[in-house]
Scaffold this motif. Structure first.
Motif, mmCIF file in Angstrom:
data_model
loop_
_atom_site.group_PDB
_atom_site.id
_atom_site.type_symbol
_atom_site.label_atom_id
_atom_site.label_comp_id
_atom_site.label_asym_id
_atom_site.label_seq_id
_atom_site.Cartn_x
_atom_site.Cartn_y
_atom_site.Cartn_z
ATOM 1 N N TRP A 92 0.860 -1.193 0.000
ATOM 2 C CA TRP A 92 0.000 0.000 0.000
ATOM 3 C C TRP A 92 0.893 1.239 0.000
ATOM 4 O O TRP A 92 1.556 1.534 0.989
ATOM 5 N N TRP A 93 0.925 1.955 -1.111
ATOM 6 C CA TRP A 93 1.746 3.149 -1.245
ATOM 7 C C TRP A 93 1.110 4.067 -2.280
ATOM 8 O O TRP A 93 0.228 3.663 -3.046
ATOM 9 N N ALA A 94 1.560 5.313 -2.284
ATOM 10 C CA ALA A 94 1.060 6.288 -3.259
ATOM 11 C C ALA A 94 2.079 7.414 -3.385
ATOM 12 O O ALA A 94 3.009 7.539 -2.585
ATOM 13 N N ALA A 95 1.869 8.234 -4.388
ATOM 14 C CA ALA A 95 2.792 9.355 -4.623
ATOM 15 C C ALA A 95 2.636 10.440 -3.565
ATOM 16 O O ALA A 95 3.591 11.153 -3.256
ATOM 17 N N THR A 96 1.417 10.572 -2.990
ATOM 18 C CA THR A 96 1.171 11.601 -1.970
ATOM 19 C C THR A 96 0.428 10.989 -0.791
ATOM 20 O O THR A 96 -0.224 9.941 -0.919
ATOM 21 N N GLN A 97 0.504 11.667 0.348
ATOM 22 C CA GLN A 97 -0.198 11.197 1.537
ATOM 23 C C GLN A 97 -1.707 11.228 1.319
ATOM 24 O O GLN A 97 -2.425 10.319 1.765
ATOM 25 N N GLU A 98 -2.198 12.251 0.641
ATOM 26 C CA GLU A 98 -3.635 12.367 0.408
ATOM 27 C C GLU A 98 -4.146 11.209 -0.438
ATOM 28 O O GLU A 98 -5.217 10.638 -0.165
ATOM 29 N N GLU A 99 -3.384 10.865 -1.467
ATOM 30 C CA GLU A 99 -3.789 9.751 -2.329
ATOM 31 C C GLU A 99 -3.777 8.433 -1.557
ATOM 32 O O GLU A 99 -4.701 7.618 -1.688
ATOM 33 N N LEU A 100 -2.761 8.233 -0.733
ATOM 34 C CA LEU A 100 -2.671 7.014 0.057
ATOM 35 C C LEU A 100 -3.802 6.943 1.076
ATOM 36 O O LEU A 100 -4.400 5.878 1.287
ATOM 37 N N LYS A 101 -4.105 8.070 1.704
ATOM 38 C CA LYS A 101 -5.182 8.108 2.693
ATOM 39 C C LYS A 101 -6.505 7.695 2.071
ATOM 40 O O LYS A 101 -7.292 6.945 2.680
ATOM 41 N N ALA A 102 -6.763 8.150 0.855
ATOM 42 C CA ALA A 102 -7.999 7.773 0.160
ATOM 43 C C ALA A 102 -8.036 6.270 -0.103
ATOM 44 O O ALA A 102 -9.068 5.618 0.081
ATOM 45 N N GLN A 103 -6.896 5.702 -0.515
ATOM 46 C CA GLN A 103 -6.833 4.265 -0.796
ATOM 47 C C GLN A 103 -7.073 3.450 0.482
ATOM 48 O O GLN A 103 -7.859 2.492 0.487
ATOM 49 N N LEU A 104 -6.392 3.836 1.561
ATOM 50 C CA LEU A 104 -6.499 3.077 2.802
ATOM 51 C C LEU A 104 -7.887 3.190 3.413
ATOM 52 O O LEU A 104 -8.427 2.212 3.938
ATOM 53 N N THR A 105 -8.478 4.369 3.325
ATOM 54 C CA THR A 105 -9.832 4.563 3.856
ATOM 55 C C THR A 105 -10.828 3.694 3.103
ATOM 56 O O THR A 105 -11.703 3.047 3.711
ATOM 57 N N GLN A 106 -10.699 3.661 1.796
ATOM 58 C CA GLN A 106 -11.581 2.817 0.992
ATOM 59 C C GLN A 106 -11.415 1.333 1.353
ATOM 60 O O GLN A 106 -12.398 0.594 1.442
ATOM 61 N N GLN A 107 -10.165 0.936 1.576
ATOM 62 C CA GLN A 107 -9.918 -0.467 1.920
ATOM 63 C C GLN A 107 -10.489 -0.800 3.292
ATOM 64 O O GLN A 107 -11.046 -1.890 3.491
ATOM 65 N N LEU A 108 -10.364 0.093 4.242
ATOM 66 C CA LEU A 108 -10.947 -0.128 5.564
ATOM 67 C C LEU A 108 -12.459 -0.284 5.468
ATOM 68 O O LEU A 108 -13.063 -1.131 6.146
ATOM 69 N N HIS A 109 -13.098 0.513 4.623
ATOM 70 C CA HIS A 109 -14.548 0.406 4.441
ATOM 71 C C HIS A 109 -14.920 -0.929 3.801
ATOM 72 O O HIS A 109 -15.930 -1.542 4.161
ATOM 73 N N GLN A 110 -14.117 -1.381 2.849
ATOM 74 C CA GLN A 110 -14.382 -2.670 2.211
ATOM 75 C C GLN A 110 -14.266 -3.810 3.227
ATOM 76 O O GLN A 110 -15.096 -4.731 3.232
#
Length: 328
Positions: A92-110
């Protein structure tokens, strides 16, 4: 005359059926079991946070998912221009913290959605050793190749593991009273800890699993660790690194798992599906022949017959493409 000590597997009274929602989480062995469930066409979500070795990081992520909590803002980091999070695997990584936060939040919801619907949660514990990030004081799931001086290695006490799990168990049962939990200890050896300390770590995890499975109604233990170390007990069942179980060992352990937890109809389906998978993996010596066309057409019919039961769209497409490619 016996040449190995086979482990009798306790038959679980509650069984997994073909359409039972399952979630696996934990060490890389959780990913192996999860992928084998998916390959068997069971509705499984396999290790959605990536590899997580220690029990406190596993329970933290599950708790965050259940309670709709966002990833901890204090645990984002940047390494070589890439954003990571200390609670998650480096996959789990991204170019920016904001992009990563969106990915991780979505995964937590899933994961929350799956926890609310799942009948089975399989947790594989890898190590009782943890690394504490010294600046924030938090235990991390992954050090993301940051300097060693930023962390302190600690051995989790047994009581800390069991009390933390009991708190998670209460949350899970409140959110989904039907969920059942299978605990396993990963047979993968953590040689970086040294083999003596790996034994200490695994011993703590095994005792924790024993206490929890004996005292909590919806918790059982599956002996993946013992099957490799005490039953198979030979380096020919390890990969070349002499740490991870090889494909033969993984298949043997999964076979024992299916014997203990699959219901009768799923066992029957698994046998039939394995035959079809072998047929789909077949590589003909004479592909452009009437005989091979007949073989593919028969296989296509078998897949169509089960298409109303399980999703086989990808397999159907693959066979149809092979049929279209035949020229004779």
């Amino acid at each position: 005359m016996h040449f190995r000590t086979e482990i009798p597997i306790t038959q679980n009274s509650e069984k997994i059926s073909l359409h039972t929602p399952v979630l696996t989480i934990g060490s890389c062995f959780a990913e192996v079991i999860g992928q084998k469930l998916i390959d068997t066409k069971i509705s499984a979500l396999a290790n959605p946070f990536g590899t997580v070795f220690n029990p406190l990081s596993i329970t933290k992520l599950l708790r965050q998912a259940l309670l709709y909590q966002l990833p901890d803002d204090a645990l984002y980091l940047e390494n070589q221009g890439i954003s990571f999070h200390y609670d998650f695997h480096s996959s789990w990584w991204a170019a920016t913290q904001e992009e990563l936060k969106a990915q991780l939040t979505q995964q937590l919801h899933q994961v929350r959605d799956r926890l609310l619907s799942a009948k089975w949660l399989i947790i594989t514990l890898g190590t009782a050793y943890v690394y504490r990030e010294l600046t924030a004081g938090h235990i991390v799931a992954n050090c993301h190749k940051m300097p060693n001086k930023q962390f302190r290695k600690e051995l989790l006490p047994l009581q800390t593991i069991t009390e933390d799990f009991r708190q998670l168990y209460a949350l899970l049962r409140a959110a989904n009273p039907a969920i059942r939990i299978i605990l396993t200890v990963s047979p993968v050896r953590h040689t970086r800890d040294t083999l003596p300390l790996n034994a200490v770590s695994k011993s703590i995890l095994r005792v924790a699993c024993h206490e929890l499975s004996e005292s909590l109604e919806m918790v059982s233990y599956f002996p993946a660790y013992e099957l490799l170390l005490d039953d198979l007990r030979d380096y020919r069942f390890y990969k070349s690194d002499l740490i991870h179980p090889n494909e033969m060992a993984e298949e043997y352990i999964f076979q024992k798992f299916s014997e203990a937890y699959f219901d009768h109809s799923l066992k029957q389906f698994t046998k039939e599906w394995q035959k079809m998978r072998q047929e789909m993996a077949h590589r003909p010596q004479q592909p452009n022949t009437a005989a091979h066309r007949s073989f593919l057409e028969n296989l296509l019919k078998k897949l169509q017959m089960i298409s109303g039961t399980v999703g086989v769209d990808a397999e159907l497409d693959a066979i149809q493409q092979q049929l279209q490619a035949i020229k004779y």
